[in-house]
Enzyme design. Structure first.
Site, PDB file in Angstrom:
ATOM      1  N   CYS A 282      31.058  42.002  36.567  1.00  0.00           N
ATOM      2  CA  CYS A 282      32.103  43.018  36.664  1.00  0.00           C
ATOM      3  C   CYS A 282      33.373  42.636  35.915  1.00  0.00           C
ATOM      4  CB  CYS A 282      32.438  43.305  38.125  1.00  0.00           C
ATOM      5  SG  CYS A 282      33.275  41.940  38.977  1.00  0.00           S
ATOM      6  N   HIS A 319      47.861  41.904  48.116  1.00  0.00           N
ATOM      7  CA  HIS A 319      46.658  42.614  47.668  1.00  0.00           C
ATOM      8  C   HIS A 319      45.797  41.636  46.872  1.00  0.00           C
ATOM      9  CE1 HIS A 319      44.059  45.715  46.004  1.00  0.00           C
ATOM     10  NE2 HIS A 319      44.304  45.247  44.799  1.00  0.00           N
ATOM     11  N   HIS A 322      38.966  44.246  46.275  1.00  0.00           N
ATOM     12  CA  HIS A 322      38.156  45.113  47.127  1.00  0.00           C
ATOM     13  C   HIS A 322      36.825  44.429  47.444  1.00  0.00           C
ATOM     14  CE1 HIS A 322      40.987  47.978  45.290  1.00  0.00           C
ATOM     15  NE2 HIS A 322      40.820  48.683  46.397  1.00  0.00           N
ATOM     16  N   ASP A 326      27.330  45.599  47.171  1.00  0.00           N
ATOM     17  CA  ASP A 326      26.306  45.455  46.126  1.00  0.00           C
ATOM     18  C   ASP A 326      26.174  44.000  45.666  1.00  0.00           C
ATOM     19  OD1 ASP A 326      28.719  45.182  44.836  1.00  0.00           O
ATOM     20  OD2 ASP A 326      28.408  46.806  43.394  1.00  0.00           O
ATOM     21  N   ARG A 335      30.110  41.760  47.956  1.00  0.00           N
ATOM     22  CA  ARG A 335      30.786  41.283  46.741  1.00  0.00           C
ATOM     23  C   ARG A 335      32.286  41.467  46.930  1.00  0.00           C
ATOM     24  NH1 ARG A 335      32.480  44.091  41.970  1.00  0.00           N
ATOM     25  NH2 ARG A 335      31.272  45.903  42.620  1.00  0.00           N
ATOM     26  N   CYS A 337      35.383  41.415  45.252  1.00  0.00           N
ATOM     27  CA  CYS A 337      35.855  41.520  43.870  1.00  0.00           C
ATOM     28  C   CYS A 337      37.365  41.276  43.883  1.00  0.00           C
ATOM     29  CB  CYS A 337      35.512  42.897  43.313  1.00  0.00           C
ATOM     30  SG  CYS A 337      35.940  43.123  41.575  1.00  0.00           S
TER      31      CYS A 337
END
Length: 366
Positions: A282, A319, A322, A326, A335, A337
């Site tokens: 990704c 922050h 997310h 998957d 996952r 990310c």
């Protein structure tokens, strides 16, 4: 009732997986494979087994308690080897749905765990909790050593004095325990809003039942935004404080492969370790799980026209990124990310010198 919900859940799960949506609503807190999340040597960890009706809710409940470092749902004290769920619900094997709870006795007292457990059940109800009926839903606290057994018996006898009816909670040694099927593990974590016989407010009670001692709250602290604006780069500030997202494949750690620990850039608090990092394609750092979910918050995010689950650091309220469903199945299917701009990587060789020596064992145990 729960059997029907399980079948519906499996069907819906297959449908979601088939669409490869990658999005799901998640409740904050709770944990996946917590036996790998503790930073303590195994000699400091003890075990106790709680049967409290449907094990989905009982596991999620204990996952909220500070000092609980691992949970696993399974079947205890039955009369065959390696039972399946179908065999357990057939009432022919004698197993009880049970949660294996690993805890650090230096952080949480067994007596507190037993007291909290009593708040989730009707201890006078035989083979019945909530809407579930059958001997697999009987209540019990099972021990693996004499000292634990003595504490359990004494505490249950004390608590029983608060009830007019006889208490039917089993207080016997553990005869056997078999891990339940994967879809049962961390069920409420993976299926927010799923069936649970425990009143939702009790989860919040569990989170607050064993607060950190005051003196332990000073090591990592949330920083003032003015301080962060001077301390962080413009991109780090935008990502951590304004929920921005850095560019994929053009960030510091997406292809980092060295051993080490990833900490919150705003507080220095440990969040992820390299052995949980994997290449997802990704363009951002991807992890199968945090070091412990007690250090992160997961919140529903409907920004930019999508439904996602945002990940934030609990102490720093930064922050991070997310979480999606998957990820690799053999690592739990998640996952995380995460933006590189939210993290600072400490190589293994520098962890001791920079104050993260106690976490080196996590790398060595993988």
């Amino acid at each position: 009732m729960r059997n029907i919900l399980i079948l519906l859940g499996i069907v819906l799960g297959i449908a979601v997986f088939a669409t490869k949506s990658g999005f799901f609503n998640k409740q904050k807190v709770a944990t996946k494979e917590k036996e790998n999340e503790t930073i303590m040597d195994s000699r400091n960890v003890k075990e106790v087994y709680f049967a409290g009706g449907c094990f989905w809710g009982t596991e999620h409940f204990f996952q909220q308690v500070r000092g609980v470092v691992g949970t696993e749902v399974g079947y205890a004290n039955g009369n065959k080897q390696n039972p399946t769920y179908e065999e357990v619900v057939s009432h022919t094997t004698g197993f009880a749905e049970t949660v294996k709870v690993k805890y650090d006795p230096e952080q949480v007292d067994l007596k507190l765990l037993i007291d909290l457990y009593f708040k989730t059940i009707d201890p006078t109800s035989l083979n019945k909790q909530g809407n579930d009926r059958g001997d697999q839903y009987r209540t019990g606290i099972y021990s693996t050593d004499k000292a634990t057994e003595a504490v359990i018996k004494a505490e249950v006898e004390k608590l029983a004095k608060n009830y007019d009816k006889p208490v039917v909670v089993e207080t016997i040694p553990l005869k056997n325990f078999y891990r339940a099927e994967d879809y049962h593990q961390d069920y409420l974590d993976k299926n927010p809003g799923g069936y649970c016989h425990i009143e939702p407010g009790l989860f919040e009670m569990a989170r607050n039942a064993n607060p950190l001692p005051k003196k332990s709250e000073t090591k990592y602290q949330k920083q003032d935004k003015k301080v962060l604006k001077e301390k962080l780069t413009p991109e780090q500030y935008k990502v951590t404080q304004e929920n921005a997202t850095e560019m994929p494949f053009k960030n510091e750690y997406w292809d980092e492969t060295r051993e080490g620990i990833y900490v919150d850039i705003t507080t220095g608090e440990p969040l992820f370790i390299s052995t949980d990092k994997f290449e997802s394609g990704c363009g951002w750092p991807s992890f199968s799980k945090p070091i412990t979910k007690k250090l992160i918050d997961e919140k529903l995010d409907r920004s930019v026209g999508m439904t996602r689950v945002e990940v934030r650091s609990k102490t720093g309220d930064a922050h991070l990124g997310h979480v999606f469903n998957d990820g690799p199945a053999d690592k739990g299917g998640l996952r995380y990310c995460i933006n590189s701009a939210s993290l600072k990587f400490i190589p293994k060789a520098e962890m001791e010198k920079k104050g993260y020596g106690e976490y080196i064992s996590l790398l060595d145990k993988k």
